[in-house]
Design an enzyme around this catalytic site. Structure first.
Site, PDB file in Angstrom:
ATOM      1  N   LYS A 190       0.866  -1.178   0.000  1.00 24.81           N
ATOM      2  CA  LYS A 190       0.000   0.000   0.000  1.00 24.81           C
ATOM      3  C   LYS A 190       0.899   1.223   0.000  1.00 24.81           C
ATOM      4  CE  LYS A 190      -3.666   2.224   2.630  1.00 24.81           C
ATOM      5  NZ  LYS A 190      -4.591   2.055   3.765  1.00 24.81           N
ATOM      6  N   ARG A 232     -10.593  10.095   2.526  1.00 29.60           N
ATOM      7  CA  ARG A 232     -10.444  10.725   3.846  1.00 29.60           C
ATOM      8  C   ARG A 232     -11.687  11.552   4.170  1.00 29.60           C
ATOM      9  NH1 ARG A 232      -4.067  11.196   3.853  1.00 29.60           N
ATOM     10  NH2 ARG A 232      -3.727   8.961   3.460  1.00 29.60           N
ATOM     11  N   GLU A 272       7.279  -6.785   0.507  1.00 31.29           N
ATOM     12  CA  GLU A 272       6.066  -6.743   1.340  1.00 31.29           C
ATOM     13  C   GLU A 272       5.110  -7.884   0.971  1.00 31.29           C
ATOM     14  OE1 GLU A 272       5.324  -5.050   3.888  1.00 31.29           O
ATOM     15  OE2 GLU A 272       6.350  -3.121   3.895  1.00 31.29           O
ATOM     16  N   LYS A 290      -2.303  -1.456  -3.823  1.00 33.37           N
ATOM     17  CA  LYS A 290      -3.158  -0.287  -3.730  1.00 33.37           C
ATOM     18  C   LYS A 290      -2.336   0.983  -3.743  1.00 33.37           C
ATOM     19  CE  LYS A 290      -6.205   1.786  -0.372  1.00 33.37           C
ATOM     20  NZ  LYS A 290      -6.759   1.664   0.951  1.00 33.37           N
ATOM     21  N   SER A 318     -10.338   5.793  -4.157  1.00 33.45           N
ATOM     22  CA  SER A 318     -11.282   6.910  -4.247  1.00 33.45           C
ATOM     23  C   SER A 318     -10.863   7.965  -5.269  1.00 33.45           C
ATOM     24  CB  SER A 318     -11.446   7.540  -2.868  1.00 33.45           C
ATOM     25  OG  SER A 318     -10.192   7.950  -2.339  1.00 33.45           O
ATOM     26  N   TYR A 341     -15.492   1.210  -6.434  1.00 30.98           N
ATOM     27  CA  TYR A 341     -16.754   1.850  -6.052  1.00 30.98           C
ATOM     28  C   TYR A 341     -17.793   1.718  -7.159  1.00 30.98           C
ATOM     29  CZ  TYR A 341     -13.762   3.547  -2.368  1.00 30.98           C
ATOM     30  OH  TYR A 341     -12.887   3.590  -1.309  1.00 30.98           O
TER      31      TYR A 341
HETATM   32  C1  PBG Z   1      -6.894   3.045   5.701  1.00 34.92           C
HETATM   33  C2  PBG Z   1      -7.431   3.026   4.313  1.00 34.92           C
HETATM   34  C3  PBG Z   1      -7.366   4.042   3.362  1.00 34.92           C
HETATM   35  C4  PBG Z   1      -8.017   3.566   2.231  1.00 34.92           C
HETATM   36  C5  PBG Z   1      -8.483   2.299   2.518  1.00 34.92           C
HETATM   37  N1  PBG Z   1      -8.097   1.979   3.806  1.00 34.92           N
HETATM   38  C6  PBG Z   1      -6.874   5.429   3.423  1.00 34.92           C
HETATM   39  C7  PBG Z   1      -5.538   5.789   3.849  1.00 34.92           C
HETATM   40  O1  PBG Z   1      -4.612   4.969   3.893  1.00 34.92           O
HETATM   41  O2  PBG Z   1      -5.382   6.962   4.136  1.00 34.92           O
HETATM   42  C8  PBG Z   1      -8.183   4.329   0.947  1.00 34.92           C
HETATM   43  C9  PBG Z   1      -9.256   3.854   0.036  1.00 34.92           C
HETATM   44  C10 PBG Z   1      -9.583   4.793  -1.054  1.00 34.92           C
HETATM   45  O3  PBG Z   1      -8.944   5.845  -1.255  1.00 34.92           O
HETATM   46  O4  PBG Z   1     -10.533   4.480  -1.806  1.00 34.92           O
HETATM   47  N2  PBG Z   1      -7.662   2.269   6.573  1.00 34.92           N
END
Ligand code: PBG
Length: 326
Positions: free
Chosen positions: A199, A209, A236, A251, A277, A316
């Site tokens: 990630k 957020r 990882e 991700k 997102s 989504y």
């Molecule tokens: C953290 C988490 C995040 C997302 C999923 N799980 C945000 C972050 O790391 O700040 C992001 C998902 C998205 O942007 O659609 N629990």
């Protein structure tokens, strides 16, 4: 005059021929729908930067989840948004059986049973008042091993609420091994772990957020990865597989398709990618302006993620895409 003897266009001449020779498939079962459920709201609350996505009430979540399962999506990934007053330094509401995420997992387990794969985000950032994915030490740094102990509590609470898959997304070292041991000790040997293995610290999470009303100031660069580091991403992935991950995730998706491909080439377990997102927001905004054809571009992006090697795609658009795919 010479004529080409290789004519690839022969296989593009009709829709039936193109269908016959298609090398990548995109089906509703490949898609997992991330969903948000919020405490203390009476009606679904739209997320401004993600048109069409809402924070659900428990009731509206039940309806939307049933609809998604009816549309044929492969699974649901649930995120909880507690009331501001319930956030604290250790994110304790996340492990509370009455906390919004665990309550909603119980609702969906009762409604849907084994008709879908119910997944839960196993992280603290939605529940902490400082917004970090872990607990902080005396100097304000994210404390890796103390955080893992909290993740075990979260995972066990989620398993007890009916989650079939827990998804540690905080990028702590050793989180998968800790959660596996904790689940097994609590008797949840059947609950699977979808590890956010690689990630990246990404600007593409901006709209999320807002979706989870994050309290974060600063960034997550001491635990999420540097966007330039592909070899480290494979480390990882390997570590998570060795620690017992049942599935691994990369991700975001769009900017990291080379990492998805590299993970798919080495992973003995299914590989997921998360179209996050910001990816959703960019395509939605351009489509709303009439600059691109939204559904066509969304399906093209999803196909690209599958082509790169993802077995599973979190998006989504999961329900809409299931409809577009017919
Ligand atoms: C953290 C988490 C995040 C997302 C999923 N799980 C945000 C972050 O790391 O700040 C992001 C998902 C998205 O942007 O659609 N629990």
């Amino acid at each position: 005059m010479t004529f080409p003897n290789r004519r690839p266009r022969r296989l593009r001449g009709t829709a039936a021929m193109r269908r016959l020779v298609a090398q990548t498939s995109l089906e509703p079962r490949h898609l997992v729908l991330p969903m948000f459920v919020a405490d203390g709201i009476d009606e679904p609350r739209p997320i401004g930067s993600m048109p069409g996505v809402v924070q659900h009430t428990r009731e509206s979540l039940r309806r939307a989840a049933a609809e998604a399962v009816g549309a044929g999506v492969g699974g649901l990934m649930l995120f909880g948004v507690p009331q501001e007053a319930d956030k604290d330094a250790t994110g304790s509401i996340g492990a509370d059986e009455h906390g919004i995420l665990n309550a909603a997992l119980r609702d969906l387990t009762a409604d849907l049973g084994d008709d879908t794969v119910l997944m839960a985000d196993t992280c603290l950032d939605e529940f902490t008042d400082h917004g970090h994915c872990g607990v902080l030490d005396a100097r304000g740094r994210v404390d890796n091993d103390a955080t893992n102990a909290r993740y075990v509590e979260l995972a066990v609470a989620q398993a007890e609420a009916g989650a079939q898959v827990v998804s540690p997304s905080g990028m702590m070292d050793g989180q998968v091994a800790a959660i596996r041991a904790g689940l097994d000790a609590a008797g949840h040997t059947d609950v699977a772990i979808l590890a956010y293995a690689a990630k990246f610290a990404s600007g593409f999470y901006g709209p999320f957020r807002e979706a989870v009303a994050s309290s974060l100031s600063g960034d997550r660069r001491t635990y999420q990865q540097d966007p330039g580091n592909a070899r480290e991403a494979l480390l990882e992935v390997r570590l998570d597989i060795d620690e017992g991950a049942d599935m691994v995730m990369i991700k975001p998706a769009l900017g990291y398709l080379d990492v998805v491909r590299a993970a798919a080439d080495i992973s003995p377990v299914p590989v997921a990618a998360y179209q996050v997102s910001g990816e959703y927001a960019m395509i939605s905004a351009a489509a709303a302006n009439g600059w691109i054809d939204g559904p066509a571009v969304a399906l093209e992006a999803l196909t690209g993620i599958r082509r790169a090697g993802a077995d599973i795609v979190l998006t989504y658009w999961a329900v809409e895409a299931a409809g577009w795919l017919g």
